[in-house]
Each structure stands twice: as structure tokens, then as C-alpha cells.
Design a protein around this motif. Structure first.
Motif, mmCIF file in Angstrom:
data_model
loop_
_atom_site.group_PDB
_atom_site.id
_atom_site.type_symbol
_atom_site.label_atom_id
_atom_site.label_comp_id
_atom_site.label_asym_id
_atom_site.label_seq_id
_atom_site.Cartn_x
_atom_site.Cartn_y
_atom_site.Cartn_z
ATOM 1 N N PRO A 58 0.852 -1.185 0.000
ATOM 2 C CA PRO A 58 0.000 0.000 0.000
ATOM 3 C C PRO A 58 0.894 1.244 0.000
ATOM 4 C CG PRO A 58 0.236 -0.794 2.233
ATOM 5 C CD PRO A 58 0.982 -1.757 1.339
ATOM 6 N N LYS B 200 -10.019 0.184 -2.521
ATOM 7 C CA LYS B 200 -9.774 1.176 -1.467
ATOM 8 C C LYS B 200 -11.092 1.430 -0.755
ATOM 9 C CE LYS B 200 -6.978 4.642 0.114
ATOM 10 N NZ LYS B 200 -6.094 5.627 -0.472
ATOM 11 N N TRP C 258 -7.096 -0.706 2.365
ATOM 12 C CA TRP C 258 -7.388 -1.486 1.165
ATOM 13 C C TRP C 258 -7.913 -2.852 1.585
ATOM 14 C CZ3 TRP C 258 -6.652 0.032 -3.920
ATOM 15 C CH2 TRP C 258 -5.950 1.229 -4.132
#
Length: 85
Positions: A46, A73, A79
């Protein structure tokens, strides 16, 4: 790590791990699909300060060989990943 710049990324590493970083996007973005037909595990990171699937901050999510994962997202720093069987 290589930035993910499209909604579909296919890994190509033959001799070592591929590493990718998810894009800086708004909440609700996705799916970003990573297909890994290679013989090694792909690492998906991420952005700094974000998490994937409840993992540690900024830690990689592994996509094993011959697997595919979709990333969404869901919050400002979060996420969610869906990994193929």
C-alpha cells in the motif's frame, strides 16, 4: 516497488520476486487486479501509512504463484484484497 498504473497488472518475474505499490486514489477506487502466473510470490504494497486486509501499516500483501488478487480502497488508509483460490 513498481507503481501500479492500470486496473490490470500481470507479473513477469522469472527469477525473483516482483514488488508493486498500489496507486494514490480516492476511497471507492478499484478493482486493481494483480495476476501472478510466475513461479514466485508477488508483493503488493500500500502507500505509506496505509494497510491491506488488516495487515500492518505499509506492509506487503503477498500474491502467491498462479494466483490473482483484486484490491479495493475502502477507507482513507485501508485497502481490501480478494485472493483467488
Amino acid at each position: 516497488a513498481t507503481p501500479i498504473t492500470s486496473n490490470l497488472t500481470v507479473t513477469t518475474a522469472a527469477g525473483g520476486q516482483d514488488a508493486f505499490i498500489l496507486p494514490a486514489v480516492e476511497v471507492g477506487a478499484g478493482p486493481y487486479i494483480v495476476a501472478n502466473p510466475s513461479a514466485t510470490t508477488a508483493q503488493i504494497f500500500p502507500r505509506t501509512g496505509e494497510t491491506i486486509q488488516g495487515g500492518s501499516t505499509s506492509a506487503a500483501f503477498n500474491v502467491a504463484q498462479n494466483k490473482t488478487a483484486s484490491f479495493y480502497k475502502t477507507a482513507a488508509l485501508t485497502w481490501v484484497a480478494i485472493l483467488s483460490a
